[in-house]
Design a protein around this motif. Structure first.
Motif, PDB file in Angstrom:
ATOM      1  N   ILE A 329      19.148 -39.554 -34.330  1.00 39.14           N
ATOM      2  CA  ILE A 329      18.368 -38.289 -34.572  1.00 39.14           C
ATOM      3  C   ILE A 329      19.804 -36.889 -34.636  1.00 39.14           C
ATOM      4  CG2 ILE A 329      17.685 -37.508 -32.636  1.00 39.14           C
ATOM      5  CD1 ILE A 329      15.410 -36.203 -34.535  1.00 39.14           C
ATOM      6  N   ILE A 330      19.438 -36.380 -35.055  1.00 36.53           N
ATOM      7  CA  ILE A 330      21.062 -35.393 -35.014  1.00 36.53           C
ATOM      8  C   ILE A 330      20.088 -33.853 -34.244  1.00 36.53           C
ATOM      9  CG2 ILE A 330      22.539 -33.612 -35.973  1.00 36.53           C
ATOM     10  CD1 ILE A 330      23.318 -36.200 -37.958  1.00 36.53           C
ATOM     11  N   ILE A 331      20.543 -33.637 -33.388  1.00 30.89           N
ATOM     12  CA  ILE A 331      20.432 -32.299 -32.271  1.00 30.89           C
ATOM     13  C   ILE A 331      20.834 -31.286 -32.844  1.00 30.89           C
ATOM     14  CG2 ILE A 331      18.682 -31.677 -30.487  1.00 30.89           C
ATOM     15  CD1 ILE A 331      18.533 -34.118 -29.704  1.00 30.89           C
ATOM     16  N   PRO A 332      20.643 -30.177 -33.658  1.00 33.23           N
ATOM     17  CA  PRO A 332      22.016 -29.361 -33.545  1.00 33.23           C
ATOM     18  C   PRO A 332      22.101 -28.517 -32.490  1.00 33.23           C
ATOM     19  CG  PRO A 332      19.809 -29.184 -35.430  1.00 33.23           C
ATOM     20  CD  PRO A 332      19.357 -30.249 -34.444  1.00 33.23           C
ATOM     21  N   ALA A 333      23.484 -27.985 -32.774  1.00 32.56           N
ATOM     22  CA  ALA A 333      23.464 -26.899 -31.272  1.00 32.56           C
ATOM     23  C   ALA A 333      21.703 -25.634 -30.693  1.00 32.56           C
ATOM     24  CB  ALA A 333      24.692 -25.988 -31.201  1.00 32.56           C
ATOM     25  N   GLY A 334      21.634 -25.800 -29.418  1.00 31.02           N
ATOM     26  CA  GLY A 334      20.807 -24.579 -29.438  1.00 31.02           C
ATOM     27  C   GLY A 334      19.218 -25.007 -29.885  1.00 31.02           C
ATOM     28  N   LYS A 335      19.464 -26.487 -30.216  1.00 30.31           N
ATOM     29  CA  LYS A 335      18.072 -26.637 -30.232  1.00 30.31           C
ATOM     30  C   LYS A 335      17.180 -28.513 -29.298  1.00 30.31           C
ATOM     31  CE  LYS A 335      17.446 -24.516 -33.872  1.00 30.31           C
ATOM     32  NZ  LYS A 335      16.820 -23.021 -33.818  1.00 30.31           N
ATOM     33  N   THR A 336      15.939 -27.887 -29.341  1.00 27.84           N
ATOM     34  CA  THR A 336      15.724 -29.375 -28.683  1.00 27.84           C
ATOM     35  C   THR A 336      15.378 -30.695 -29.654  1.00 27.84           C
ATOM     36  OG1 THR A 336      13.440 -28.760 -28.115  1.00 27.84           O
ATOM     37  CG2 THR A 336      15.118 -28.385 -26.514  1.00 27.84           C
ATOM     38  N   HIS A 337      15.158 -31.797 -29.300  1.00 26.94           N
ATOM     39  CA  HIS A 337      14.248 -32.517 -29.497  1.00 26.94           C
ATOM     40  C   HIS A 337      13.560 -33.303 -28.781  1.00 26.94           C
ATOM     41  CE1 HIS A 337      12.823 -36.357 -32.377  1.00 26.94           C
ATOM     42  NE2 HIS A 337      13.096 -36.462 -31.814  1.00 26.94           N
ATOM     43  N   GLU A 338      11.949 -33.448 -28.974  1.00 23.23           N
ATOM     44  CA  GLU A 338      10.748 -34.229 -28.641  1.00 23.23           C
ATOM     45  C   GLU A 338       9.624 -35.041 -29.099  1.00 23.23           C
ATOM     46  OE1 GLU A 338       8.286 -30.359 -27.998  1.00 23.23           O
ATOM     47  OE2 GLU A 338       9.562 -29.133 -27.192  1.00 23.23           O
ATOM     48  N   VAL A 339       9.321 -36.069 -27.794  1.00 26.68           N
ATOM     49  CA  VAL A 339       8.845 -37.149 -28.488  1.00 26.68           C
ATOM     50  C   VAL A 339       7.410 -37.101 -27.980  1.00 26.68           C
ATOM     51  CG1 VAL A 339       8.845 -39.355 -28.837  1.00 26.68           C
ATOM     52  CG2 VAL A 339      10.434 -38.735 -29.563  1.00 26.68           C
ATOM     53  N   ILE A 340       6.540 -36.891 -28.433  1.00 33.35           N
ATOM     54  CA  ILE A 340       5.021 -37.539 -27.506  1.00 33.35           C
ATOM     55  C   ILE A 340       4.230 -38.720 -27.875  1.00 33.35           C
ATOM     56  CG2 ILE A 340       1.949 -36.673 -26.840  1.00 33.35           C
ATOM     57  CD1 ILE A 340       3.965 -33.351 -28.103  1.00 33.35           C
ATOM     58  N   LEU A 341       4.238 -39.376 -26.403  1.00 32.41           N
ATOM     59  CA  LEU A 341       2.802 -39.939 -26.278  1.00 32.41           C
ATOM     60  C   LEU A 341       2.012 -39.853 -25.710  1.00 32.41           C
ATOM     61  CD1 LEU A 341       6.109 -42.086 -24.926  1.00 32.41           C
ATOM     62  CD2 LEU A 341       5.557 -42.593 -27.079  1.00 32.41           C
ATOM     63  N   SER A 342       1.155 -40.768 -26.473  1.00 30.19           N
ATOM     64  CA  SER A 342      -0.389 -40.586 -25.893  1.00 30.19           C
ATOM     65  C   SER A 342      -0.439 -41.965 -24.853  1.00 30.19           C
ATOM     66  CB  SER A 342      -0.919 -40.392 -26.602  1.00 30.19           C
ATOM     67  OG  SER A 342      -2.388 -40.587 -26.952  1.00 30.19           O
ATOM     68  N   VAL A 343      -1.301 -41.230 -23.878  1.00 30.67           N
ATOM     69  CA  VAL A 343      -1.475 -42.601 -22.716  1.00 30.67           C
ATOM     70  C   VAL A 343      -2.910 -42.639 -22.217  1.00 30.67           C
ATOM     71  CG1 VAL A 343      -1.539 -43.537 -20.322  1.00 30.67           C
ATOM     72  CG2 VAL A 343       0.496 -42.974 -21.649  1.00 30.67           C
ATOM     73  N   GLU A 344      -3.204 -43.599 -22.886  1.00 31.78           N
ATOM     74  CA  GLU A 344      -5.042 -44.105 -22.951  1.00 31.78           C
ATOM     75  C   GLU A 344      -5.351 -44.459 -21.104  1.00 31.78           C
ATOM     76  OE1 GLU A 344      -6.792 -45.555 -25.723  1.00 31.78           O
ATOM     77  OE2 GLU A 344      -6.583 -44.693 -27.338  1.00 31.78           O
ATOM     78  N   ALA A 345      -4.532 -45.051 -19.969  1.00 36.92           N
ATOM     79  CA  ALA A 345      -5.346 -45.952 -18.831  1.00 36.92           C
ATOM     80  C   ALA A 345      -4.565 -45.942 -18.486  1.00 36.92           C
ATOM     81  CB  ALA A 345      -5.515 -47.128 -19.412  1.00 36.92           C
ATOM     82  N   VAL A 346      -4.420 -45.428 -16.733  1.00 39.23           N
ATOM     83  CA  VAL A 346      -3.956 -45.128 -16.013  1.00 39.23           C
ATOM     84  C   VAL A 346      -2.757 -46.274 -15.728  1.00 39.23           C
ATOM     85  CG1 VAL A 346      -4.899 -43.457 -14.261  1.00 39.23           C
ATOM     86  CG2 VAL A 346      -5.366 -45.233 -14.086  1.00 39.23           C
ATOM     87  N   ASN A 347      -1.414 -46.687 -15.160  1.00 46.99           N
ATOM     88  CA  ASN A 347      -0.842 -47.878 -15.280  1.00 46.99           C
ATOM     89  C   ASN A 347      -0.260 -48.507 -16.036  1.00 46.99           C
ATOM     90  OD1 ASN A 347      -1.121 -47.996 -11.653  1.00 46.99           O
ATOM     91  ND2 ASN A 347      -3.075 -48.872 -12.349  1.00 46.99           N
ATOM     92  N   SER A 348       0.111 -47.261 -16.781  1.00 42.96           N
ATOM     93  CA  SER A 348       0.726 -47.619 -18.113  1.00 42.96           C
ATOM     94  C   SER A 348       1.989 -47.584 -17.249  1.00 42.96           C
ATOM     95  CB  SER A 348       0.271 -46.804 -19.399  1.00 42.96           C
ATOM     96  OG  SER A 348      -1.316 -46.881 -19.695  1.00 42.96           O
ATOM     97  N   TYR A 349       2.718 -47.708 -18.621  1.00 39.23           N
ATOM     98  CA  TYR A 349       4.005 -47.024 -18.173  1.00 39.23           C
ATOM     99  C   TYR A 349       4.965 -46.239 -19.344  1.00 39.23           C
ATOM    100  CZ  TYR A 349       4.689 -50.601 -15.138  1.00 39.23           C
ATOM    101  OH  TYR A 349       4.289 -51.394 -14.037  1.00 39.23           O
TER     102      TYR A 349
END
Length: 440
Positions: A329-349
């Motif tokens: 992915i190209i992240i333009p100057a002055g911008k951010t890129h975010e990815v959200i991961l969902s975790v249902e159980a503790v001790n996940s990685y």
């Protein structure tokens, strides 16, 4: 996909040619004869007092056919050594031997002490051999795994699994489990390790969630670790070549234990004659000497076997980083890129692997990166502080469920866009079976 050019197909036929270079020296002829004599002496003692049910079971095992698998026999020998050491411990010897009532008693005590010392030394060496062998197998397999978070996750899963296995053994011992009970559990756990190794080869079971990470691993290796312990797989050739000598030693240690069990139980009615103790001592000397020679020999054969190909021969793993599973992915100057991961159980990685593609000016580029946790109520907690990277691989074990946001930050750049190549995922925890209730 990493190249498999130059890898030797791992087959039983190929191993047979390799084993031709490693002939096993024959055991002394006395090995079988001594086992037979000790069993005959044990049978004669039935005239002093009837054989008990436990002694009858032990006699049947000594007369029977040992297990076929090499490692199962090694565990059986280890068990018998512990049983003998338990049996001849000073506090459990007949009173006459503890008190050394006669010169004959003192001589027998001296012999038992010598037997105890030899078996303790052999038991320690066998335990070390098994530990080193297990680590060697796992570390060799891991040599072929991409050296990033994929390997780290597999190692962490193994470590957690081993801790759970040790807790299971400790619980059994605390509940009063016998030596036999403990070794039955240890062998069961060894078979579970085999299953896990096969699961790693086929990316199933506890490794199913890692299947997409196995890109870059030579298929010939995956095939090998999936099939290595099959009944008719590559290791069957080793069993046929070297198994008979080990089976003979297994029968000898069982005969030693049988005779000691029967003779010491009847010592108050019939003392052990000098000729008989000489047979016993000779049997132990031959057993410990030949068993040590066997473990050293089989260790050399195993370590040098052709299925342990060097990582260099297996081909560079760099191709694994060119997998289609990476996103760009190209992240333009002055911008951010975010990815959200969902975790249902503790001790996940939560795991990531990213790098920046160089621009036309060949400037050294970096990008900010941090990770934060978002609870179901929306509260944010910083997990990995902001830092600038050219590339990074990492993972951490979660302590809370919810959402984890991975942020690549190019907001500080006024002019330069960044071309980010990355792979991320949330890997569920390895679920170990609950420890069973211990019934003795």
């Amino acid at each position: 996909m990493a190249t498999t050019e130059g890898l030797v197909p791992i087959t039983r036929t190929y191993l047979a040619r390799y084993y031709d270079n490693y002939p096993l020296p024959p055991l002394p002829d006395a090995t079988t004869d001594l086992a037979a004599r000790l069993r005959a002496l044990s049978a004669d003692l039935a005239a002093v007092a009837p054989i008990t049910p436990d002694e009858e079971l032990l006699e049947q095992e000594a007369a029977g056919i040992p297990a076929h698998k090499i490692d199962e026999n090694l565990w059986k020998n280890r068990e018998q050594m512990e049983e003998i050491l338990f049996l001849i411990n000073t506090s459990r010897r007949p009173v006459a031997l503890q008190q050394k009532s006669t010169p004959e008693d003192a001589q027998i005590v001296c012999t038992l002490d010598d037997i105890e010392a030899k078996l303790k030394d052999m038991l320690k060496k066998l335990e070390q051999f098994q530990l080193e062998n297990a680590d060697s197998v796992f570390n060799t397999v891991m040599t072929y795994m991409p050296q990033d978070f994929r390997g780290t996750l597999i190692r962490q899963q193994r470590e957690r699994s081993e801790r759970n296995k040790q807790a299971e053994v400790d619980a059994l011992v605390s509940a009063g489990g016998s030596i036999h009970d403990r070794y039955a559990l240890l062998w069961k756990q060894q078979m579970e390790r085999r299953v896990q190794l096969a699961q790693l080869g086929s990316a199933t079971g506890v490794y199913k969630t890692l299947v997409r990470y196995l890109v870059g691993v030579p298929q010939v290796l995956l095939d090998f670790i999936r099939q290595i312990n099959d009944d008719n797989g590559p290791m069957e050739e080793q069993r046929e070549r070297y198994g008979p000598a080990l089976y003979t030693l297994t029968k000898l240690v069982l005969a030693i234990r049988l005779y000691l069990h029967v003779s010491l139980a009847r010592y108050g009615h019939r003392k052990i004659e000098k000729d008989d103790i000489d047979v016993l001592q000779q049997a132990v000397v031959i057993y410990t000497k030949e068993f040590l020679k066997f473990t050293v020999f089989i260790g050399e054969v195993f370590v040098n076997a052709p299925f342990f190909i060097s990582a260099e021969d297996a081909g560079a793993m760099d191709a694994s980083t060119k997998s289609d599973e990476y996103k760009e992915i190209i992240i333009p100057a002055g911008k951010t890129h975010e990815v959200i991961l969902s975790v249902e159980a503790v001790n996940s990685y939560i795991a990531w692997d990213f790098s920046l593609q160089q621009g036309a000016l060949n400037m050294v580029l970096d990008i900010g990166f941090h990770v934060e946790h978002i609870s179901p109520s929306g509260e944010k907690t910083l997990i990995l502080p902001h830092r600038r990277y050219e590339a990074d691989q990492g993972n951490f074990c979660t302590v809370s469920s919810g959402s984890y946001k991975l942020v690549w930050d190019n907001s500080y750049s006024s002019f330069f866009k960044k071309i980010l190549r990355y792979k991320v995922d949330a890997v569920p925890p390895v679920v170990e079976p609950a420890l069973p209730a211990i019934v003795l």
